[in-house]
Design a protein around this motif. Structure first.
Motif, PDB file in Angstrom:
ATOM      1  N   ALA A   1     -20.113  -5.906   6.099  1.00  0.00           N
ATOM      2  CA  ALA A   1     -19.492  -6.329   7.356  1.00  0.00           C
ATOM      3  C   ALA A   1     -18.013  -6.614   7.119  1.00  0.00           C
ATOM      4  N   ILE A   2     -17.159  -6.069   7.983  1.00  0.00           N
ATOM      5  CA  ILE A   2     -15.706  -6.252   7.871  1.00  0.00           C
ATOM      6  C   ILE A   2     -15.191  -6.856   9.170  1.00  0.00           C
ATOM      7  N   LYS A   3     -14.437  -7.938   9.049  1.00  0.00           N
ATOM      8  CA  LYS A   3     -13.878  -8.587  10.241  1.00  0.00           C
ATOM      9  C   LYS A   3     -12.403  -8.901  10.001  1.00  0.00           C
ATOM     10  N   TYR A   4     -11.532  -8.374  10.869  1.00  0.00           N
ATOM     11  CA  TYR A   4     -10.089  -8.596  10.766  1.00  0.00           C
ATOM     12  C   TYR A   4      -9.660  -9.759  11.659  1.00  0.00           C
ATOM     13  N   ASN A   5      -8.615 -10.449  11.216  1.00  0.00           N
ATOM     14  CA  ASN A   5      -8.032 -11.542  11.993  1.00  0.00           C
ATOM     15  C   ASN A   5      -6.875 -10.969  12.813  1.00  0.00           C
ATOM     16  N   LYS A   6      -7.026 -10.918  14.135  1.00  0.00           N
ATOM     17  CA  LYS A   6      -6.028 -10.289  14.992  1.00  0.00           C
ATOM     18  C   LYS A   6      -4.807 -11.157  15.244  1.00  0.00           C
ATOM     19  N   ILE A   7      -4.806 -12.391  14.740  1.00  0.00           N
ATOM     20  CA  ILE A   7      -3.643 -13.260  14.917  1.00  0.00           C
ATOM     21  C   ILE A   7      -2.412 -12.636  14.256  1.00  0.00           C
ATOM     22  N   PHE A   8      -2.626 -11.963  13.113  1.00  0.00           N
ATOM     23  CA  PHE A   8      -1.516 -11.431  12.336  1.00  0.00           C
ATOM     24  C   PHE A   8      -1.178  -9.994  12.710  1.00  0.00           C
ATOM     25  N   VAL A   9      -2.193  -9.156  12.899  1.00  0.00           N
ATOM     26  CA  VAL A   9      -1.981  -7.779  13.336  1.00  0.00           C
ATOM     27  C   VAL A   9      -3.329  -7.217  13.792  1.00  0.00           C
ATOM     28  N   ASP A  10      -3.269  -6.312  14.764  1.00  0.00           N
ATOM     29  CA  ASP A  10      -4.471  -5.613  15.200  1.00  0.00           C
ATOM     30  C   ASP A  10      -4.662  -4.416  14.275  1.00  0.00           C
ATOM     31  N   ALA A  11      -5.685  -4.458  13.444  1.00  0.00           N
ATOM     32  CA  ALA A  11      -5.902  -3.407  12.437  1.00  0.00           C
ATOM     33  C   ALA A  11      -6.590  -2.170  13.006  1.00  0.00           C
ATOM     34  N   PHE A  12      -6.928  -2.168  14.277  1.00  0.00           N
ATOM     35  CA  PHE A  12      -7.619  -1.019  14.882  1.00  0.00           C
ATOM     36  C   PHE A  12      -6.700   0.196  14.911  1.00  0.00           C
ATOM     37  N   TRP A  13      -7.208   1.330  14.444  1.00  0.00           N
ATOM     38  CA  TRP A  13      -6.445   2.579  14.483  1.00  0.00           C
ATOM     39  C   TRP A  13      -6.993   3.468  15.590  1.00  0.00           C
ATOM     40  N   ASN A  14      -6.189   3.663  16.629  1.00  0.00           N
ATOM     41  CA  ASN A  14      -6.546   4.578  17.713  1.00  0.00           C
ATOM     42  C   ASN A  14      -5.935   5.939  17.377  1.00  0.00           C
ATOM     43  N   SER A  15      -6.744   6.788  16.772  1.00  0.00           N
ATOM     44  CA  SER A  15      -6.246   8.077  16.287  1.00  0.00           C
ATOM     45  C   SER A  15      -5.814   9.006  17.423  1.00  0.00           C
ATOM     46  N   LYS A  16      -6.225   8.693  18.669  1.00  0.00           N
ATOM     47  CA  LYS A  16      -5.826   9.503  19.812  1.00  0.00           C
ATOM     48  C   LYS A  16      -4.381   9.217  20.226  1.00  0.00           C
ATOM     49  N   LYS A  17      -3.883   8.029  19.894  1.00  0.00           N
ATOM     50  CA  LYS A  17      -2.562   7.610  20.342  1.00  0.00           C
ATOM     51  C   LYS A  17      -1.558   7.442  19.211  1.00  0.00           C
ATOM     52  N   GLN A  18      -2.042   7.400  17.968  1.00  0.00           N
ATOM     53  CA  GLN A  18      -1.140   7.048  16.867  1.00  0.00           C
ATOM     54  C   GLN A  18      -1.545   7.802  15.604  1.00  0.00           C
ATOM     55  N   SER A  19      -0.561   8.350  14.901  1.00  0.00           N
ATOM     56  CA  SER A  19      -0.851   9.003  13.628  1.00  0.00           C
ATOM     57  C   SER A  19      -1.155   7.936  12.582  1.00  0.00           C
ATOM     58  N   PHE A  20      -1.818   8.343  11.511  1.00  0.00           N
ATOM     59  CA  PHE A  20      -2.142   7.368  10.466  1.00  0.00           C
ATOM     60  C   PHE A  20      -0.880   6.877   9.764  1.00  0.00           C
ATOM     61  N   THR A  21       0.138   7.726   9.671  1.00  0.00           N
ATOM     62  CA  THR A  21       1.414   7.305   9.067  1.00  0.00           C
ATOM     63  C   THR A  21       2.034   6.170   9.868  1.00  0.00           C
ATOM     64  N   MET A  22       2.065   6.317  11.192  1.00  0.00           N
ATOM     65  CA  MET A  22       2.622   5.253  12.041  1.00  0.00           C
ATOM     66  C   MET A  22       1.761   4.003  11.985  1.00  0.00           C
ATOM     67  N   HIS A  23       0.452   4.202  11.848  1.00  0.00           N
ATOM     68  CA  HIS A  23      -0.454   3.058  11.727  1.00  0.00           C
ATOM     69  C   HIS A  23      -0.134   2.264  10.461  1.00  0.00           C
ATOM     70  N   LEU A  24       0.114   2.957   9.349  1.00  0.00           N
ATOM     71  CA  LEU A  24       0.471   2.275   8.103  1.00  0.00           C
ATOM     72  C   LEU A  24       1.800   1.551   8.236  1.00  0.00           C
ATOM     73  N   LEU A  25       2.770   2.172   8.891  1.00  0.00           N
ATOM     74  CA  LEU A  25       4.073   1.521   9.084  1.00  0.00           C
ATOM     75  C   LEU A  25       3.933   0.267   9.935  1.00  0.00           C
ATOM     76  N   GLN A  26       3.058   0.328  10.934  1.00  0.00           N
ATOM     77  CA  GLN A  26       2.799  -0.860  11.757  1.00  0.00           C
ATOM     78  C   GLN A  26       2.246  -1.995  10.910  1.00  0.00           C
ATOM     79  N   LEU A  27       1.320  -1.668  10.003  1.00  0.00           N
ATOM     80  CA  LEU A  27       0.738  -2.688   9.131  1.00  0.00           C
ATOM     81  C   LEU A  27       1.775  -3.243   8.162  1.00  0.00           C
ATOM     82  N   MET A  28       2.653  -2.365   7.665  1.00  0.00           N
ATOM     83  CA  MET A  28       3.669  -2.795   6.705  1.00  0.00           C
ATOM     84  C   MET A  28       4.699  -3.733   7.329  1.00  0.00           C
TER      85      MET A  28
END
Length: 308
Positions: A204-231
């Motif tokens: 079971a994996i649970k993320y804390n959304k207070i810091f960042v939303d870790a959900f990757w919507n591949s329909k709207k965002q490339s994985f590269t941009m997703h990583l930059l968002q996390l960084m």
């Protein structure tokens, strides 16, 4: 059991705070990239010699490649200022077992991989991610599939059965939802992982959304941009629970087994179960299927009205 990674930016922030020095926010993404760059330099300078020079020593090469893949994943987590708490016993290499987890983003794999070098079954991706899949990640036994190829299902099923029987193979990891979900819900699990005739270990994996939303919507965002968002976020904070292995019960179908395991994961991570298939993201239901559902809903409403 916990494992916290503090990147160079965090370290620099502590120093600047102590000595009252300014730290421009512009340096934040640069420091994250620096962490990842250092990681890749260390990884590639070690992985390439190990992969090509130890071909006659398969066991030693596999062990070293396993450690190096865990290392580069740790650098990825460090570049997000990842704070990950692991609960439960660390997965071990044993035959006839498969690990299944809820799925929020492709970073789920990285977070789990930094602790244990899993062989994962994953959609084949284009670009640099696909290059990593076909080179580095194949060294830990990962299995790829293509949703557009119908014949892939039989091939992948055979590979899965062969993998779980291997004594020296890395633990097999499957995300049975088949798609990324927003870490509030779990969608229906595919039954493939539950008809292999082996123990199923829920994760079971649970993320804390207070810091960042870790959900990757591949329909709207490339994985590269997703990583930059996390960084460029404050931190990626999550909990990982390795739960008690489950076995299919007498008279229980693979679908019922999958639902029971989904219930265990959902309860532990505090996620809500929903009765629909994650593949609805990729294809719309047929008109006949919608009509049947509409007819069923209309009939249930008429019955309620008649009862009143």
């Amino acid at each position: 059991m916990s494992k916290n990674f503090i990147n160079l930016y965090t370290f620099a922030g502590v120093i600047c705070s102590t000595y009252r020095l300014p730290l421009p926010r512009l340096l934040e993404p640069l420091s994250m990239v620096l962490v990842l760059t250092i990681g890749w330099i260390i990884f590639l300078s070690s992985f390439i010699p190990v992969h090509f020079l130890l071909k006659g020593h398969d066991k030693l090469r596999k062990n070293l490649e396993r450690c190096l893949v865990e290392l580069i994943c740790s650098f990825f987590v460090a570049s997000w200022t990842g704070v990950v708490k692991y609960h439960g016993p660390r997965p071990s290499m044993r035959p006839k077992q498969v690990f299944v987890a809820n799925h929020t983003s492709m970073i789920d794999f990285i977070i789990l991989e930094q602790m244990t070098a899993f062989a994962v079954i994953m959609q084949k991706h284009p670009g640099w991610v696909g290059l990593l899949q076909s080179t580095i990640l194949e060294s830990v036994g990962c299995i790829w599939f293509n949703r557009s190829e119908a014949k892939d299902r039989e091939i992948v099923t055979k590979k899965l059965r062969d993998h779980v029987l291997g004594v020296d193979n890395n633990p097999l990891l499957i995300f049975p939802e088949g798609t990324c979900v927003n870490n509030h819900y779990t969608v229906m699990f595919k039954k493939g992982a539950f008809e292999l005739g082996c123990s199923v270990c829920p994760v079971a994996i649970k993320y804390n959304k207070i810091f960042v939303d870790a959900f990757w919507n591949s329909k709207k965002q490339s994985f590269t941009m997703h990583l930059l968002q996390l960084m460029t976020s404050w931190a990626v904070v999550c909990d990982v629970w390795y739960l008690e292995p489950q076995n299919i019960r007498p008279g229980e179908s693979p679908i019922e087994f999958a639902e029971r395991v989904r219930d265990i994961i959902s309860t532990r991570a505090g996620l809500k179960k929903v009765p629909w298939d994650g593949y609805l993201k990729y294809s719309r239901p047929s008109p006949k299927h919608r009509e049947r559902k509409q007819q069923s809903f209309a009939e249930s409403m008429l019955r309620r009205l008649e009862e009143k």
